[in-house]
Write an enzyme that holds these catalytic residues in place. Structure first.
Site, PDB file in Angstrom:
ATOM      1  N   PRO A 107      -9.104  -4.044   1.075  1.00  0.00           N
ATOM      2  CA  PRO A 107     -10.128  -5.043   1.489  1.00  0.00           C
ATOM      3  C   PRO A 107      -9.892  -6.296   0.847  1.00  0.00           C
ATOM      4  O   PRO A 107      -9.432  -6.777  -0.154  1.00  0.00           O
ATOM      5  CB  PRO A 107     -11.258  -4.566   0.367  1.00  0.00           C
ATOM      6  CG  PRO A 107     -11.092  -3.044   0.117  1.00  0.00           C
ATOM      7  CD  PRO A 107      -9.333  -3.047  -0.089  1.00  0.00           C
ATOM      8  N   GLU A 108     -10.040  -7.395   1.938  1.00  0.00           N
ATOM      9  CA  GLU A 108      -9.862  -9.020   1.752  1.00  0.00           C
ATOM     10  C   GLU A 108     -11.213  -9.382   1.892  1.00  0.00           C
ATOM     11  O   GLU A 108     -12.112  -8.875   1.877  1.00  0.00           O
ATOM     12  CB  GLU A 108      -8.681  -9.330   2.808  1.00  0.00           C
ATOM     13  CG  GLU A 108      -7.578  -8.567   2.492  1.00  0.00           C
ATOM     14  CD  GLU A 108      -6.299  -9.340   3.494  1.00  0.00           C
ATOM     15  OE1 GLU A 108      -6.477 -10.390   3.886  1.00  0.00           O
ATOM     16  OE2 GLU A 108      -5.333  -8.744   3.595  1.00  0.00           O
TER      17      GLU A 108
END
Length: 272
Positions: free
Chosen positions: A2-3
């Site tokens: 996840p960014e």
């Protein structure tokens, strides 16, 4: 992993799920998700609470409840918040859960346990060292091209590695740095100090374009699939597409390793 866009998706979903609801009970099995914090505080302090606000800074989620308790959450590599309808079975690998007065369960799922949940006073969340160490958040603060150029000019690291430094810009990781460099036409291995002011302006614009494009591709639903998950579609132009044709010029996309991460690039559109 996840960014910024994936964490922003989680923030927006949690606002919808928790707003106007009361937490009836909270539970969490022993796990390293609560490292640096007390799991029993999560179980003890969340029941009876209702959401006050949720914010995101970089890859961190900050949740504040009306009774004064707050949560700091990092999704790590595989962390994900999910909403479970009343009476439905929980998914596997749930590390924490909030049972709501609607009968729904909001659960934190994390197969690889690299994520983290920490309980803190709500009014101290923005003062935590993890948050204070972050650079500007592109969606919250924008991307100042002049500042970006000034910071890059002082670094001898490859520009791709520099962009993933959370003290430079908060929230960018391997995916978004790869995509932004492709859009800006910059080779990922170039020394950060070689980036010109004009290229910094192009890069600032490319970062925002990539983030907005990713958010649009994710939609506004309740579930999200990370690109690394099995059989997940790949919505990105160049990330994960080594050996495929470049979407811009048709040249075969190549890859290299920088900072321990695989970097895809087009040798024609991003000349070294």
């Amino acid at each position: 992993m996840p960014e910024l866009p994936e964490v922003e998706f989680a923030a927006r979903a949690l606002r919808r799920w928790l707003s106007g609801r009361r937490i009836v009970s909270a539970d969490a099995p022993e796990s390293r998700v609560f490292r640096g914090s007390e799991r029993r505080e999560f179980v003890r302090r969340l029941p009876g609470e209702s959401l006050d606000w949720i914010e995101r800074r970089g890859k961190y989620l900050l949740l504040a409840f009306r009774g004064g308790v707050g949560l700091l959450n990092h999704l790590g590599m595989t962390g994900k918040w999910v909403r479970v309808p009343p009476g439905a079975l929980l998914p596997t690998h749930v590390r924490a859960r909030l049972d709501l007065d609607s009968g729904e369960v909001v659960a934190y799922r994390d197969p690889r346990l690299f994520g983290r949940i920490a309980v803190h006073p709500a009014d101290e969340l923005f003062s935590l060292p993890e948050i204070r160490a972050l650079g500007p958040d592109p969606l919250v603060d924008g991307v100042d091209a002049a500042r970006l150029h000034e910071r890059l000019s002082r670094s001898r690291r490859p520009v791709k590695v520099a962009l993933m430094d959370q003290g430079l810009l908060a929230g960018l990781g391997n995916i978004q740095a790869t995509e932004a460099l492709f859009l800006a036409g910059i080779h990922p291995a170039r020394p950060a100090s070689s980036i010109t002011p004009q290229e910094a302006r192009q890069l600032a614009s490319a970062i925002l374009e990539s983030l907005e494009r990713t958010l649009k591709a994710q939609g506004a639903g309740d579930s999200i699939t990370y690109v690394e998950e099995r059989r997940a579609p790949n919505p990105f132009r160049i990330y994960g597409r080594a050996s495929s044709p470049c979407p811009r010029c048709g040249t075969t996309i190549e890859k290299m390793e920088l900072g321990g991460r695989t970097s895809a690039f087009c040798p024609r559109c991003q000349p070294e």
